[in-house]
Design a protein around this motif. Structure first.
Motif, PDB file in Angstrom:
ATOM      1  N   SER A  68     -17.382   6.174  18.728  1.00 42.27           N
ATOM      2  CA  SER A  68     -17.816   7.569  18.841  1.00 42.27           C
ATOM      3  C   SER A  68     -19.330   7.662  18.732  1.00 42.27           C
ATOM      4  CB  SER A  68     -17.175   8.401  17.730  1.00 42.27           C
ATOM      5  OG  SER A  68     -15.777   8.412  17.872  1.00 42.27           O
ATOM      6  N   PHE A  69     -19.885   8.534  19.563  1.00 40.49           N
ATOM      7  CA  PHE A  69     -21.332   8.721  19.629  1.00 40.49           C
ATOM      8  C   PHE A  69     -21.645  10.214  19.597  1.00 40.49           C
ATOM      9  CE2 PHE A  69     -20.092   4.917  21.892  1.00 40.49           C
ATOM     10  CZ  PHE A  69     -20.973   3.961  21.418  1.00 40.49           C
ATOM     11  N   THR A  70     -22.832  10.564  19.068  1.00 39.70           N
ATOM     12  CA  THR A  70     -23.207  11.972  18.986  1.00 39.70           C
ATOM     13  C   THR A  70     -23.819  12.494  20.274  1.00 39.70           C
ATOM     14  OG1 THR A  70     -25.352  11.362  18.046  1.00 39.70           O
ATOM     15  CG2 THR A  70     -23.575  11.927  16.493  1.00 39.70           C
ATOM     16  N   LYS A  71     -24.407  11.580  21.093  1.00 40.82           N
ATOM     17  CA  LYS A  71     -25.030  12.015  22.353  1.00 40.82           C
ATOM     18  C   LYS A  71     -25.280  10.806  23.246  1.00 40.82           C
ATOM     19  CE  LYS A  71     -29.953  12.024  20.875  1.00 40.82           C
ATOM     20  NZ  LYS A  71     -29.996  10.925  20.009  1.00 40.82           N
ATOM     21  N   ARG A  90      -9.359  19.101  28.392  1.00 34.78           N
ATOM     22  CA  ARG A  90     -10.399  18.333  27.715  1.00 34.78           C
ATOM     23  C   ARG A  90     -11.586  18.184  28.655  1.00 34.78           C
ATOM     24  NH1 ARG A  90      -7.187  12.938  26.536  1.00 34.78           N
ATOM     25  NH2 ARG A  90      -6.619  13.336  28.674  1.00 34.78           N
ATOM     26  N   ILE A  91     -12.666  17.622  28.131  1.00 35.33           N
ATOM     27  CA  ILE A  91     -13.833  17.328  28.949  1.00 35.33           C
ATOM     28  C   ILE A  91     -13.930  15.816  29.087  1.00 35.33           C
ATOM     29  CG2 ILE A  91     -16.342  17.526  29.206  1.00 35.33           C
ATOM     30  CD1 ILE A  91     -14.867  20.215  29.381  1.00 35.33           C
ATOM     31  N   GLU A  92     -13.696  15.339  30.313  1.00 31.28           N
ATOM     32  CA  GLU A  92     -13.788  13.915  30.608  1.00 31.28           C
ATOM     33  C   GLU A  92     -15.253  13.516  30.737  1.00 31.28           C
ATOM     34  OE1 GLU A  92     -12.438  10.636  33.976  1.00 31.28           O
ATOM     35  OE2 GLU A  92     -12.460  12.766  34.504  1.00 31.28           O
ATOM     36  N   HIS A 104     -13.770  10.925  26.550  1.00 31.77           N
ATOM     37  CA  HIS A 104     -13.846  12.383  26.493  1.00 31.77           C
ATOM     38  C   HIS A 104     -14.864  12.806  25.443  1.00 31.77           C
ATOM     39  CE1 HIS A 104      -9.948  11.758  28.449  1.00 31.77           C
ATOM     40  NE2 HIS A 104     -10.165  12.926  29.012  1.00 31.77           N
ATOM     41  N   VAL A 105     -15.338  14.051  25.550  1.00 31.08           N
ATOM     42  CA  VAL A 105     -16.252  14.598  24.550  1.00 31.08           C
ATOM     43  C   VAL A 105     -15.565  15.790  23.878  1.00 31.08           C
ATOM     44  CG1 VAL A 105     -17.503  16.055  26.226  1.00 31.08           C
ATOM     45  CG2 VAL A 105     -18.597  15.425  24.071  1.00 31.08           C
ATOM     46  N   PHE A 106     -15.701  15.854  22.559  1.00 33.58           N
ATOM     47  CA  PHE A 106     -15.065  16.894  21.760  1.00 33.58           C
ATOM     48  C   PHE A 106     -16.104  17.580  20.875  1.00 33.58           C
ATOM     49  CE2 PHE A 106     -11.966  13.529  22.556  1.00 33.58           C
ATOM     50  CZ  PHE A 106     -10.918  14.245  23.119  1.00 33.58           C
ATOM     51  N   PRO A 107     -15.863  18.850  20.522  1.00 32.78           N
ATOM     52  CA  PRO A 107     -16.829  19.595  19.698  1.00 32.78           C
ATOM     53  C   PRO A 107     -16.607  19.426  18.194  1.00 32.78           C
ATOM     54  CG  PRO A 107     -15.111  21.075  20.424  1.00 32.78           C
ATOM     55  CD  PRO A 107     -14.797  19.715  21.027  1.00 32.78           C
ATOM     56  N   TYR A 118     -18.595  12.006  21.334  1.00 32.85           N
ATOM     57  CA  TYR A 118     -18.283  11.311  22.578  1.00 32.85           C
ATOM     58  C   TYR A 118     -17.355  10.163  22.201  1.00 32.85           C
ATOM     59  CZ  TYR A 118     -21.791  13.959  25.131  1.00 32.85           C
ATOM     60  OH  TYR A 118     -22.490  14.973  25.733  1.00 32.85           O
ATOM     61  N   CYS A 119     -16.089  10.316  22.525  1.00 33.49           N
ATOM     62  CA  CYS A 119     -15.028   9.377  22.181  1.00 33.49           C
ATOM     63  C   CYS A 119     -14.860   8.450  23.389  1.00 33.49           C
ATOM     64  CB  CYS A 119     -13.761  10.186  21.897  1.00 33.49           C
ATOM     65  SG  CYS A 119     -12.372   9.221  21.356  1.00 33.49           S
TER      66      CYS A 119
END
Length: 149
Positions: A68-71, A90-92, A104-107, A118-119
């Motif tokens: 997982s990443f923040t950006k 979801r957002i791919e 995918h990215v999650f809030p 960012y998973c």
């Protein structure tokens, strides 16, 4: 700018798992990715195109089972697309030049670092250690990677 692109040779060199994830929008099983527990300094690049995607300084332990990443290290290299597969919205996340499925990215990321998670599948990434970044053409990103301790 370097020539980041998807080539038939790069796709042919993928393992079956890397191909399934990047080319068929697959997902590796949680907790199984080779880069999940990597804590070395460096950057993560697209396994197909080599384009820089994430820095180790933006990686965090989310407990979700995937890196997982923040950006992104280079926001222009990461495309975000609406994904309604598997009965969810979801957002791919895909790489721009390699067109690889990344994850995918999650809030629900760390709020003090922007709030995003960012998973990302390990199978879509190649890790370049800080010591090798200059030699492999990624020297411009050294300032975004923490110093070796």
């Amino acid at each position: 700018m370097p020539d980041y692109r998807k080539t038939p040779e790069a796709v042919a060199a993928l393992t079956s798992e890397q191909y399934r994830v990047t080319q068929e929008s697959g997902t590796e099983r949680p907790g199984t990715g080779a880069l999940l527990n990597n804590k070395e300094p460096g950057i993560y690049v697209d396994i197909v195109s080599g384009e820089p995607l994430f820095a180790s300084s933006d990686k965090f332990e989310s407990g979700c089972g995937w890196p997982s990443f923040t950006k992104p290290i280079e926001p222009a290299h990461v495309e975000e697309l609406k994904d309604t597969s598997h009965g969810m919205t979801r957002i791919e996340v895909r790489s721009k030049f390699g067109d690889s499925h990344l994850g995918h990215v999650f809030p629900d990321g760390p709020m003090d670092r922007g709030g995003l998670r960012y998973c990302i599948n390990s199978a879509s990434l190649r890790f370049v250690h800080r010591d090798q970044m200059e030699a492999q053409g990624y020297g411009a990103y050294l300032d975004q990677v923490e110093d070796i301790r």
